[in-house]
Design a protein around this motif. Structure first.
Motif, PDB file in Angstrom:
ATOM      1  N   GLY A  60     -35.785 -47.406  64.624  1.00  0.00           N
ATOM      2  CA  GLY A  60     -35.213 -47.862  65.645  1.00  0.00           C
ATOM      3  C   GLY A  60     -35.815 -47.301  66.954  1.00  0.00           C
ATOM      4  N   LYS A  61     -35.970 -45.745  67.011  1.00  0.00           N
ATOM      5  CA  LYS A  61     -36.311 -45.102  68.156  1.00  0.00           C
ATOM      6  C   LYS A  61     -37.952 -45.671  68.607  1.00  0.00           C
ATOM      7  CE  LYS A  61     -37.384 -40.269  69.530  1.00  0.00           C
ATOM      8  NZ  LYS A  61     -38.669 -40.591  70.107  1.00  0.00           N
ATOM      9  N   ALA A  62     -38.771 -45.628  67.509  1.00  0.00           N
ATOM     10  CA  ALA A  62     -40.118 -46.053  67.681  1.00  0.00           C
ATOM     11  C   ALA A  62     -40.225 -47.517  67.965  1.00  0.00           C
ATOM     12  CB  ALA A  62     -40.813 -46.263  66.202  1.00  0.00           C
ATOM     13  N   GLU A  63     -39.084 -48.678  67.856  1.00  0.00           N
ATOM     14  CA  GLU A  63     -39.234 -49.852  68.407  1.00  0.00           C
ATOM     15  C   GLU A  63     -39.091 -49.839  69.829  1.00  0.00           C
ATOM     16  OE1 GLU A  63     -40.119 -52.962  67.019  1.00  0.00           O
ATOM     17  OE2 GLU A  63     -41.303 -51.740  65.995  1.00  0.00           O
ATOM     18  N   LEU A  64     -38.096 -49.030  70.248  1.00  0.00           N
ATOM     19  CA  LEU A  64     -37.336 -49.105  71.749  1.00  0.00           C
ATOM     20  C   LEU A  64     -38.977 -48.536  72.368  1.00  0.00           C
ATOM     21  CD1 LEU A  64     -34.101 -47.263  72.225  1.00  0.00           C
ATOM     22  CD2 LEU A  64     -34.665 -49.619  72.486  1.00  0.00           C
ATOM     23  N   GLU A  65     -39.639 -47.608  71.745  1.00  0.00           N
ATOM     24  CA  GLU A  65     -40.898 -46.870  72.564  1.00  0.00           C
ATOM     25  C   GLU A  65     -41.678 -48.214  72.852  1.00  0.00           C
ATOM     26  OE1 GLU A  65     -41.851 -43.968  73.676  1.00  0.00           O
ATOM     27  OE2 GLU A  65     -39.934 -42.915  73.274  1.00  0.00           O
ATOM     28  N   ARG A  66     -41.482 -49.320  71.959  1.00  0.00           N
ATOM     29  CA  ARG A  66     -42.696 -50.541  72.410  1.00  0.00           C
ATOM     30  C   ARG A  66     -42.087 -51.104  73.519  1.00  0.00           C
ATOM     31  NH1 ARG A  66     -42.045 -54.359  68.444  1.00  0.00           N
ATOM     32  NH2 ARG A  66     -43.757 -55.312  69.382  1.00  0.00           N
ATOM     33  N   CYS A 152     -36.009 -58.741  64.924  1.00  0.00           N
ATOM     34  CA  CYS A 152     -34.843 -57.947  64.095  1.00  0.00           C
ATOM     35  C   CYS A 152     -33.599 -58.059  64.747  1.00  0.00           C
ATOM     36  CB  CYS A 152     -35.365 -56.541  64.084  1.00  0.00           C
ATOM     37  SG  CYS A 152     -35.331 -55.583  65.852  1.00  0.00           S
ATOM     38  N   MET A 153     -33.387 -58.698  65.918  1.00  0.00           N
ATOM     39  CA  MET A 153     -32.199 -59.237  66.393  1.00  0.00           C
ATOM     40  C   MET A 153     -31.300 -60.323  65.794  1.00  0.00           C
ATOM     41  SD  MET A 153     -31.759 -56.522  68.382  1.00  0.00           S
ATOM     42  CE  MET A 153     -30.215 -56.871  68.788  1.00  0.00           C
ATOM     43  N   ARG A 154     -32.147 -61.038  64.985  1.00  0.00           N
ATOM     44  CA  ARG A 154     -31.319 -61.669  64.186  1.00  0.00           C
ATOM     45  C   ARG A 154     -30.422 -61.265  62.833  1.00  0.00           C
ATOM     46  NH1 ARG A 154     -34.545 -66.658  63.042  1.00  0.00           N
ATOM     47  NH2 ARG A 154     -32.995 -67.033  61.262  1.00  0.00           N
ATOM     48  N   VAL A 155     -29.465 -61.719  62.742  1.00  0.00           N
ATOM     49  CA  VAL A 155     -28.552 -61.366  61.826  1.00  0.00           C
ATOM     50  C   VAL A 155     -28.783 -61.665  60.421  1.00  0.00           C
ATOM     51  CG1 VAL A 155     -26.836 -60.548  63.446  1.00  0.00           C
ATOM     52  CG2 VAL A 155     -26.753 -62.650  62.512  1.00  0.00           C
ATOM     53  N   GLU A 156     -29.175 -62.723  60.049  1.00  0.00           N
ATOM     54  CA  GLU A 156     -29.211 -63.316  58.695  1.00  0.00           C
ATOM     55  C   GLU A 156     -30.491 -63.257  57.865  1.00  0.00           C
ATOM     56  OE1 GLU A 156     -30.256 -66.521  61.824  1.00  0.00           O
ATOM     57  OE2 GLU A 156     -28.630 -65.364  61.378  1.00  0.00           O
ATOM     58  N   ILE A 157     -31.487 -62.536  58.700  1.00  0.00           N
ATOM     59  CA  ILE A 157     -33.020 -62.111  58.138  1.00  0.00           C
ATOM     60  C   ILE A 157     -33.277 -60.861  58.559  1.00  0.00           C
ATOM     61  CG2 ILE A 157     -33.528 -64.683  57.872  1.00  0.00           C
ATOM     62  CD1 ILE A 157     -35.240 -64.082  60.587  1.00  0.00           C
ATOM     63  N   PRO A 159     -36.166 -58.909  59.646  1.00  0.00           N
ATOM     64  CA  PRO A 159     -37.528 -58.425  60.265  1.00  0.00           C
ATOM     65  C   PRO A 159     -37.392 -57.080  60.949  1.00  0.00           C
ATOM     66  CG  PRO A 159     -36.821 -60.676  61.117  1.00  0.00           C
ATOM     67  CD  PRO A 159     -35.652 -60.352  60.407  1.00  0.00           C
ATOM     68  N   THR A 160     -38.689 -56.525  60.814  1.00  0.00           N
ATOM     69  CA  THR A 160     -38.278 -54.825  61.268  1.00  0.00           C
ATOM     70  C   THR A 160     -38.959 -54.586  62.496  1.00  0.00           C
ATOM     71  OG1 THR A 160     -40.535 -54.539  60.333  1.00  0.00           O
ATOM     72  CG2 THR A 160     -38.759 -54.178  58.843  1.00  0.00           C
ATOM     73  N   ARG A 161     -39.145 -55.846  63.497  1.00  0.00           N
ATOM     74  CA  ARG A 161     -39.719 -55.331  64.735  1.00  0.00           C
ATOM     75  C   ARG A 161     -38.855 -56.338  65.671  1.00  0.00           C
ATOM     76  NH1 ARG A 161     -44.404 -52.356  64.829  1.00  0.00           N
ATOM     77  NH2 ARG A 161     -45.107 -53.461  66.821  1.00  0.00           N
ATOM     78  N   TYR A 162     -39.176 -55.881  67.021  1.00  0.00           N
ATOM     79  CA  TYR A 162     -38.733 -56.625  68.376  1.00  0.00           C
ATOM     80  C   TYR A 162     -39.943 -57.859  68.469  1.00  0.00           C
ATOM     81  CZ  TYR A 162     -35.793 -52.889  69.488  1.00  0.00           C
ATOM     82  OH  TYR A 162     -34.665 -51.935  69.299  1.00  0.00           O
ATOM     83  N   ASP A 163     -39.656 -59.001  68.911  1.00  0.00           N
ATOM     84  CA  ASP A 163     -40.708 -60.023  69.020  1.00  0.00           C
ATOM     85  C   ASP A 163     -40.853 -60.005  70.695  1.00  0.00           C
ATOM     86  OD1 ASP A 163     -38.815 -61.442  70.330  1.00  0.00           O
ATOM     87  OD2 ASP A 163     -39.044 -63.237  68.684  1.00  0.00           O
ATOM     88  N   HIS A 165     -39.980 -62.059  72.830  1.00  0.00           N
ATOM     89  CA  HIS A 165     -38.877 -62.285  73.369  1.00  0.00           C
ATOM     90  C   HIS A 165     -37.768 -61.260  73.752  1.00  0.00           C
ATOM     91  CE1 HIS A 165     -35.492 -65.021  74.672  1.00  0.00           C
ATOM     92  NE2 HIS A 165     -34.730 -64.109  73.984  1.00  0.00           N
ATOM     93  N   ASP A 166     -37.722 -60.402  72.923  1.00  0.00           N
ATOM     94  CA  ASP A 166     -36.787 -59.159  72.775  1.00  0.00           C
ATOM     95  C   ASP A 166     -37.580 -58.302  73.895  1.00  0.00           C
ATOM     96  OD1 ASP A 166     -35.480 -60.173  70.548  1.00  0.00           O
ATOM     97  OD2 ASP A 166     -36.734 -59.216  69.248  1.00  0.00           O
ATOM     98  N   LEU A 167     -38.711 -57.851  73.717  1.00  0.00           N
ATOM     99  CA  LEU A 167     -39.349 -56.986  74.713  1.00  0.00           C
ATOM    100  C   LEU A 167     -39.086 -57.563  76.120  1.00  0.00           C
ATOM    101  CD1 LEU A 167     -42.451 -56.197  72.698  1.00  0.00           C
ATOM    102  CD2 LEU A 167     -40.437 -54.757  73.017  1.00  0.00           C
ATOM    103  N   ASN A 168     -39.275 -58.710  76.345  1.00  0.00           N
ATOM    104  CA  ASN A 168     -39.198 -59.376  77.691  1.00  0.00           C
ATOM    105  C   ASN A 168     -37.835 -59.047  78.115  1.00  0.00           C
ATOM    106  OD1 ASN A 168     -42.049 -60.077  77.448  1.00  0.00           O
ATOM    107  ND2 ASN A 168     -41.550 -62.258  77.507  1.00  0.00           N
ATOM    108  N   ALA A 169     -36.688 -59.417  77.204  1.00  0.00           N
ATOM    109  CA  ALA A 169     -35.317 -59.462  77.582  1.00  0.00           C
ATOM    110  C   ALA A 169     -35.022 -57.791  77.961  1.00  0.00           C
ATOM    111  CB  ALA A 169     -34.292 -59.695  76.374  1.00  0.00           C
TER     112      ALA A 169
END
Length: 174
Positions: A60-66, A152-157, A159-163, A165-169
């Protein structure tokens, strides 16, 4: 006793003051409306984590770093806990434990990872990504705005990364 028009004028003025004290923020996408980080530098600390909890926190920390958020170790901003919280229906939970004086951003965010459910190593990473996304004020993604199933912000699947759209948000919201 003040006249009715004076009381109404006072109420309108007070409403305007309150609206200015709590500014509306606009986000590109999926605002969590609950864990606005206080800045783009977040210190992370885990408390008595299991190996799975540590893996989730590190990912999670590594993904925030992206994103535009920089992280460090030591705590003060994001506190991570794991434990057997029971058959609650949730795998992870993120909430603000310390709002700033104006209640406009969160100074300390608590992430709880539920060990009561069996998950694969990849699912633990997805959970870390997801809960740390909430620390950056991302909300859940719907299938309709994640058509390639890669957030990874989907709840029913899982994935291990932000796409993108997530990074832009995250960039638009912090």
């Amino acid at each position: 006793m003040p006249s009715t028009s004076l009381r109404i004028s006072g109420a309108v003025a007070m409403s305007a003051v309150l609206l200015m004290a709590f500014p509306a923020t606009s986000y590109a996408g999926h605002d969590d409306s609950g864990t606005d980080p206080d800045n783009r530098n977040q210190a992370v600390k885990g408390f008595s984590l299991t190996a799975n909890g540590t893996s989730a926190m590190n990912h999670g920390k590594a993904e925030l770093e992206r994103s535009v958020i920089s992280t460090s170790w030591g705590g003060g901003d994001i506190e991570v806990y794991d434990g057997s919280y029971g058959d609650t229906g949730w795998h992870g939970r993120t909430d603000c434990t310390d709002w700033n004086a104006l209640w406009t951003s969160c100074d300390i965010v608590r992430v709880r990872l539920n060990q009561s459910y069996s998950k694969s190593a990849s699912q633990w990473k997805s959970l870390g990504c997801h809960e740390f996304g909430h620390t950056a004020d991302l909300g859940h993604r719907a299938r309709s705005n994640d058509t390639d199933n890669n957030s990874c912000m989907r709840v029913e699947i899982w994935p291990t990364r932000y796409d993108q759209h997530d990074l832009n948000a995250i960039k638009a919201g912090t």
